[in-house]
Motif scaffolding. Structure first.
Motif, PDB file in Angstrom:
ATOM      1  N   TYR A 189       0.815  -1.211   0.000  1.00  7.57           N
ATOM      2  CA  TYR A 189       0.000   0.000   0.000  1.00  7.57           C
ATOM      3  C   TYR A 189       0.852   1.266   0.000  1.00  7.57           C
ATOM      4  O   TYR A 189       0.667   2.144  -0.846  1.00  7.57           O
ATOM      5  CB  TYR A 189      -0.926  -0.017   1.207  1.00  7.57           C
ATOM      6  N   LEU A 198      -3.731  10.473   2.745  1.00  7.82           N
ATOM      7  CA  LEU A 198      -4.660   9.370   2.512  1.00  7.82           C
ATOM      8  C   LEU A 198      -4.116   8.075   3.084  1.00  7.82           C
ATOM      9  O   LEU A 198      -4.868   7.269   3.648  1.00  7.82           O
ATOM     10  CB  LEU A 198      -4.936   9.217   1.016  1.00  7.82           C
ATOM     11  N   LYS A 199      -2.816   7.853   2.968  1.00  9.63           N
ATOM     12  CA  LYS A 199      -2.201   6.658   3.538  1.00  9.63           C
ATOM     13  C   LYS A 199      -2.373   6.636   5.064  1.00  9.63           C
ATOM     14  O   LYS A 199      -2.741   5.608   5.642  1.00  9.63           O
ATOM     15  CB  LYS A 199      -0.710   6.606   3.187  1.00  9.63           C
ATOM     16  N   LYS A 201      -4.605   8.329   6.871  1.00  2.00           N
ATOM     17  CA  LYS A 201      -6.018   8.240   7.239  1.00  2.00           C
ATOM     18  C   LYS A 201      -6.532   6.808   7.145  1.00  2.00           C
ATOM     19  O   LYS A 201      -7.166   6.298   8.080  1.00  2.00           O
ATOM     20  CB  LYS A 201      -6.852   9.148   6.341  1.00  2.00           C
ATOM     21  N   ASN A 202      -6.262   6.133   6.038  1.00  2.08           N
ATOM     22  CA  ASN A 202      -6.772   4.772   5.855  1.00  2.08           C
ATOM     23  C   ASN A 202      -6.118   3.785   6.810  1.00  2.08           C
ATOM     24  O   ASN A 202      -6.759   2.841   7.282  1.00  2.08           O
ATOM     25  CB  ASN A 202      -6.574   4.323   4.415  1.00  2.08           C
ATOM     26  N   THR A 203      -4.836   3.990   7.116  1.00  2.98           N
ATOM     27  CA  THR A 203      -4.172   3.123   8.093  1.00  2.98           C
ATOM     28  C   THR A 203      -4.804   3.277   9.465  1.00  2.98           C
ATOM     29  O   THR A 203      -5.067   2.287  10.164  1.00  2.98           O
ATOM     30  CB  THR A 203      -2.668   3.444   8.170  1.00  2.98           C
ATOM     31  N   LEU A 205      -7.850   4.216  10.090  1.00  5.77           N
ATOM     32  CA  LEU A 205      -9.189   3.632  10.046  1.00  5.77           C
ATOM     33  C   LEU A 205      -9.134   2.109  10.184  1.00  5.77           C
ATOM     34  O   LEU A 205      -9.958   1.510  10.893  1.00  5.77           O
ATOM     35  CB  LEU A 205      -9.888   4.016   8.737  1.00  5.77           C
ATOM     36  N   TYR A 253      -7.881  -4.111   3.469  1.00  6.21           N
ATOM     37  CA  TYR A 253      -6.806  -3.715   2.559  1.00  6.21           C
ATOM     38  C   TYR A 253      -7.352  -3.514   1.144  1.00  6.21           C
ATOM     39  O   TYR A 253      -6.968  -2.561   0.451  1.00  6.21           O
ATOM     40  CB  TYR A 253      -5.694  -4.767   2.538  1.00  6.21           C
ATOM     41  N   TRP A 255     -10.310  -2.598   0.354  1.00 12.10           N
ATOM     42  CA  TRP A 255     -11.015  -1.310   0.356  1.00 12.10           C
ATOM     43  C   TRP A 255     -10.021  -0.162   0.245  1.00 12.10           C
ATOM     44  O   TRP A 255     -10.209   0.769  -0.556  1.00 12.10           O
ATOM     45  CB  TRP A 255     -11.839  -1.164   1.630  1.00 12.10           C
ATOM     46  N   ALA A 256      -8.948  -0.217   1.053  1.00 16.65           N
ATOM     47  CA  ALA A 256      -7.956   0.861   1.027  1.00 16.65           C
ATOM     48  C   ALA A 256      -7.290   0.952  -0.344  1.00 16.65           C
ATOM     49  O   ALA A 256      -7.058   2.051  -0.871  1.00 16.65           O
ATOM     50  CB  ALA A 256      -6.916   0.636   2.117  1.00 16.65           C
ATOM     51  N   THR A 259      -8.998   2.898  -3.061  1.00 19.37           N
ATOM     52  CA  THR A 259      -8.975   4.357  -2.981  1.00 19.37           C
ATOM     53  C   THR A 259      -7.717   4.949  -3.596  1.00 19.37           C
ATOM     54  O   THR A 259      -7.586   6.169  -3.652  1.00 19.37           O
ATOM     55  CB  THR A 259      -9.082   4.817  -1.513  1.00 19.37           C
TER      56      THR A 259
END
Length: 269
Positions: A189, A198-199, A201-203, A205, A253, A255-256, A259
């Motif tokens: 990722y 974004l990296k 934020k998604n981590t 979450l 993963y 889902w992430a 994005t």
């Protein structure tokens, strides 16, 4: 697949030949210094954060488990009146439900469980078409339960685990999973050149999901073991413990990864 039309003259005429370029899934990604730095400091940052918040994290898990245990009438909670518990898990909770033998399966439970396993295996043989993938899941679960039945039939007093130790293992493995998540994201990722925000934020979450999910997972396990028996401890541990957590991580993963901007996965030409 990207295509490019190249005109090629031939005998005073011309035609277009379609040239297929290499698919982005097998092309190499350039690693500028800024991206290489992210691959180093992002996992260190998140793992360091998880290690730093460990006492607060376990305290939150303990409070959550104790709340639901009281609500559901489970024999799990904080010690009271300074009494020393017989069994303690890393969360600081105690199991007050009596000896392990109290939760061992009876002969009737073993027979009923064996019949259910046979019925599940028979039903799986009838699953075809769209239901075909489900039959393999049912067979795996039935096999684990069948092994557990055989163990309690022949060695009923030698089962090495209790409900308290089950709680300890699920909580400990759940914490290890939190530490592994940033490392796994590093390889699949963080390697893509897109927004650092974004990296992060998604981590966060993904980590937040497991922080909330793991104590609820423990409560569900305890609810099943207390109201049924330790017969189901192996299938809960093997199929609905860390393995389930890993499968959930794969889904998160995916889902992430969805994005990630498309241009970040296409190398410059």
């Amino acid at each position: 697949m990207t295509t490019k039309h190249i005109p090629i003259p031939m005998d005073g005429a011309s035609f277009q030949r379609t040239l297929a370029l290499q698919h982005r899934a097998i092309t190499r990604i350039a690693f500028p210094p800024s991206l290489l730095l992210q691959l180093v400091y992002l996992p260190i940052l998140f793992c360091g954060l998880i290690l730093w918040v460990k006492p607060y994290l376990f305290s939150f898990w303990a409070q959550c488990i104790a709340f639901w245990s009281g609500f559901l009438g489970l024999s799990l909670g904080f010690p009271s009146n300074g009494a020393a518990p017989a069994e303690t898990d890393p969360l600081g909770l105690i199991w007050s439900g009596g000896a392990m033998a109290m939760y061992s399966p009876t002969a009737l439970e073993l027979v009923i469980s064996a019949l259910l396993v046979i019925a599940a295996l028979a039903a799986s043989a009838l699953m075809i078409g769209a239901l075909a993938p489900l039959k393999y899941v049912i067979r795996i679960l039935a096999t684990v339960v069948a092994v557990s039945i055989a163990y309690f039939m022949f060695w009923p007093t030698q089962f090495p685990y209790s409900i308290a130790s089950h709680i300890r293992d699920i909580a400990s493995l759940g914490y290890v999973l939190l530490l592994v998540v940033p490392v796994m994201l590093t390889f699949g990722y963080y390697v893509f050149p897109f927004s650092l925000a974004l990296k992060i934020k998604n981590t966060l979450l993904i980590l937040a999901y497991f922080v909330i999910f793991i104590p609820l997972q423990i409560v569900l396990h305890v609810l099943i073991l207390q109201n049924f028996s330790l017969l189901f401890a192996p299938v809960l541990y093997i199929c609905f413990g860390t393995l389930l957590d890993v499968l959930i991580f794969i889904a998160l993963y995916s889902w992430a990864a969805s994005t990630i901007p498309e241009e970040a996965t296409i190398p410059a030409t």
